[in-house]
Every structure is written in C-alpha cells, then in structure tokens.
Scaffold this active site. Sequence first.
Site, PDB file in Angstrom:
ATOM      1  N   HIS A 107      -2.952  12.300  47.931  1.00 36.86           N
ATOM      2  CA  HIS A 107      -2.808  13.555  47.045  1.00 36.86           C
ATOM      3  C   HIS A 107      -2.890  14.681  47.787  1.00 36.86           C
ATOM      4  CE1 HIS A 107      -3.740  16.170  43.745  1.00 36.86           C
ATOM      5  NE2 HIS A 107      -3.051  15.420  43.053  1.00 36.86           N
ATOM      6  N   ASP A 136      -2.043   8.056  39.249  1.00 38.62           N
ATOM      7  CA  ASP A 136      -0.926   7.099  38.845  1.00 38.62           C
ATOM      8  C   ASP A 136      -0.983   5.843  39.157  1.00 38.62           C
ATOM      9  OD1 ASP A 136       0.735   9.072  37.708  1.00 38.62           O
ATOM     10  OD2 ASP A 136       1.209   9.623  39.667  1.00 38.62           O
TER      11      ASP A 136
END
Length: 429
Positions: free
Chosen positions: A307, A364
């Site tokens: 991320h 996700d």
Amino acid sequence: MNSSDNALLTIEGKTYSLPIVHGTEGERAIDISKLLQETGCTTLDLGYKNTASCTSRITFLNGNKGILSYRGYGIEELAEKCLFIEVAYLLVHGHLPTATEYDHFRNLLNRFSLIHEDMIHFFDHFPPSAPPMAILSVMVNSLCSYYPEMNDDLTTDIDLTAARLISKIRTIAAFSYKKSLGKPLIYPRPELPYCANFLNMMFDNPVEPYTVRPEAVAALNKLLILHADHEQNCSTATVRLVGSAGVNLYASIAAGINALWGPLHGGANEAVIAMLEAIHQDGGNFQKYIDKAKDKSDAFKLSGFGHRVYKTFDPRGKIIKNACDELLAVLNVHDPLLEIALRLEEVALKDAYFIERNLFPNVDFYSGIIYRALGIPTNMFTVMFALGRLPGWIAQWKEQQEDPRSKIGRPRQVYMGEPARPFVPMSER
Ligand code: CMC
C-alpha cells in the site's frame, strides 16, 4: 525546520522561509504555494508520494500506526456499529445522522432508487462481454442528462444529488448484472434497507425467490463501510481534479470510477482472485508466485499486497479477514482460494523481500473471498468497491466545491525533451 514553524530552504546560497501547516492529528506539511513565484523552482514528486493536494476534514489515516477514521470516528467502531448509509451520511454531511435525519435520508434513497426507464435501454447496447466498470461509468455519466440541474450551478441541490447518486448507483450495478445474464430486472423494494435491497436486486428471480440472509447483509454492510473513503487515493484525487475544472458531480464520479478500475487500485480485488485461481490451477504452488513477485525482471506483483500509505498494516484488511472467517463459517462455505490466500499471506509475511518493503495484505486481499461467498461474480468486484467508495467521492467533491480557496488542479512538469531547435522543412529531413 526552525523553531518559528517555518522550513528554511536554501537555493544557490539564498535562503527562503516556507510556512509549515499543521493538521489536527499532528501531520505537518511545508506550504510551497509561493515557491515558484519566489524561487523560480517547482518541486518534482513522482506519483505524488510527498505531496498534499488539499486540506480536508473528511478522512484521517496514519500509515505507520494503521489508523483510519472518517470525520474523527475510528473505522473499527463504524464497521461494527453502523449501517453503510449512516456512514455515507456522516461522510457527506460531516456528522452522524440523528434519527430524523436518518429517516429523511432513507426516504430520499427510496424515492430516488429507480432510474429513468429510457436508461434501461442503454444496457441493451453493450456487448455481453462489456466490463461492468465500463457500463457503470457510462451510466453514471449519463445521469447528468436526466438531472441537468447541476450543469449550470455545481452547488445546486448537492445534497439531493448525493442521495440520488448513492441510491441509483446500486440500481445501475444490479441491473447491469441482470442484463449481462439476460435475466429479468428486479426493481428496488422500499421496505428493504440499502444492502439487503441490493442483494435482492442482484439475486432475486421471479421463479426462484431469493431469501436475503442477515449474515450476508452484515458482511456487505461492513465491506461497503470499509471502502467508503480513503482520503486522496487515485480515484478520489481524480474526482477532485475533474471537479476542479468545474465539472458536475456525475461526470466527476464517472472519472473516479474509471480510475478505480485499474488493477493497481480498486481492480486489485479482481486481480487477487485471478491470481489465487491461477495458483489453485497450478496445484497450489504459491511459492512460484512469490518468487515471480520478487523477480525484478518480471512485472508480476502479488495482488492485494502493499500500500502507498500503510506501512505497518492496513486496518481494513484486518477487519475484512475476520469478517471473511465469520461469513464463511456461518454460510458453511469452504473456499479453496481462502486456504491458498492464508498460506500465501503466511509465507509472504515471513519473507525478507516483503518484510523489508513493508508489504502485507491490503483491503483487497480478502474482500474478493467475501464477495464470492455472497455470490457476486468476480467481474463485479470493482463495481462493489465503487458502490462503497461513492459517498467518499461525493464528500470530497462537495468539500472541494465549497472551499473558496479551491483552484483548478494543474500540476507542473520538468521538461526533459529536445531543447529549442530550428524547424526542418520536409524536403530536408
Ligand atoms: N508485490 C511485489 N512487490 C511489490 C508489491 C507487490 N504487491 N507492492 C510493492 N512492491 C515492491 C515494489 O516493486 C518496490 O520494490 P523496490 O523498492 O525494490 O523497487 C517496493 O515494493 C515499493 O513499492 P512501490 O510500487 O514503489 O509502492 P507504491 O506506493 O508506488 O505502490 C501499490 C503501492 C499498492 C500500487 C503497490 O504496492 C502494488 O502494486 N500492489 C499490488 C496492487 C494492489 O494490491 N493494489 C491495491 C492497493 S489497496 C486498495 C486501493 O488503493 O484500491
């Protein structure tokens, strides 16, 4: 940085003083808005890794501590105690709704839940294989033709438009799924709450009535809340950038939907399932995929890992993993892809490559397993992300339109092309 809250910058022997802006959670930003004017220099920041494009009162996240909050409320508590539409209201309006405000918002969502019947014909003109994200962005963009109030004045009826969009996107998503299957459309039912209504529109059928399970509703509610905003990510920054040019909300959101589509962003939830399926078909050989992800000569990345902002853990990933375990247990679903995901995570988290780069599962990684358990097809996963992210996009767009300091977004560049050279006529080239 000096004690008077300014940063000192020296260029070619001359020192400039730049103000430091303090956020309410201790963030500090060097205000460079006069930099070009005063120094003749711009800044270069590929991928905006260090650049704050706005100040905002909506979402706070601290990537080192794994904190995410909307309007000051921690994501953990909101995901546990709220309905998605309460959170949508919170994001758009800045406070949690009172009972009266909630009822009013619910009524608006019911009132606006249909789309113009002519729009239903649009679905007939997409090829059966059309990506649902392409359909979604087209349909949302088209809404400005049916509700043109905003075309003249962007702030007209912004709250009504917000409710209209939050309600209609759900109908558009479910209708596009039904159309892709050639099945009859199931219209929204006013007595059903937001998430239950969506699942019913997706899965009910005149000859096989669908029973909405509360566990499925709860899981969907949680997922949508966790996706509802994430400050200046790629799609939100897109919504703001497009909105900054004076474009109406529908068109700005359509642009955000297109940005979200990318596999490095919201499209990662589909990519994760594709990756897990590939590993499954490969006899569960996840080490091969870990090695591929580490190989710099291979463009492959472990989808659902890493991320831009979170460097310790993604708080959404933690909640989603627990929700995933709970849902699969209660529905008695045994998904082989979950086993592979767990093994992959375990091995990657012990691998020096992933440890050194702070790479761990993001939002996700497990969301797709929940969507699968709910019966949502893989090519609709990013549409689900868009449904969740919509209130955040709206809140950010609204905040920008209402900010008198707001300016058209227009980054600079550093030109690296040919220096000025004389034109060469075609006969001499
Ligand atoms: N697999 C393998 N290596 C990775 C991965 C990954 N998933 N993610 C980052 N790296 C490596 C990257 O190659 C780089 O290595 P090096 O320093 O040796 O060059 C290092 O880690 C830093 O990565 P980066 O690409 O500079 O980081 P970024 O902040 O630009 O990108 C990211 C963040 C999310 C795009 C990236 O981690 C990624 O591509 N992840 C996979 C796609 C994904 O899951 N996206 C969903 C993000 S969360 C939800 C959302 O935003 O929608």
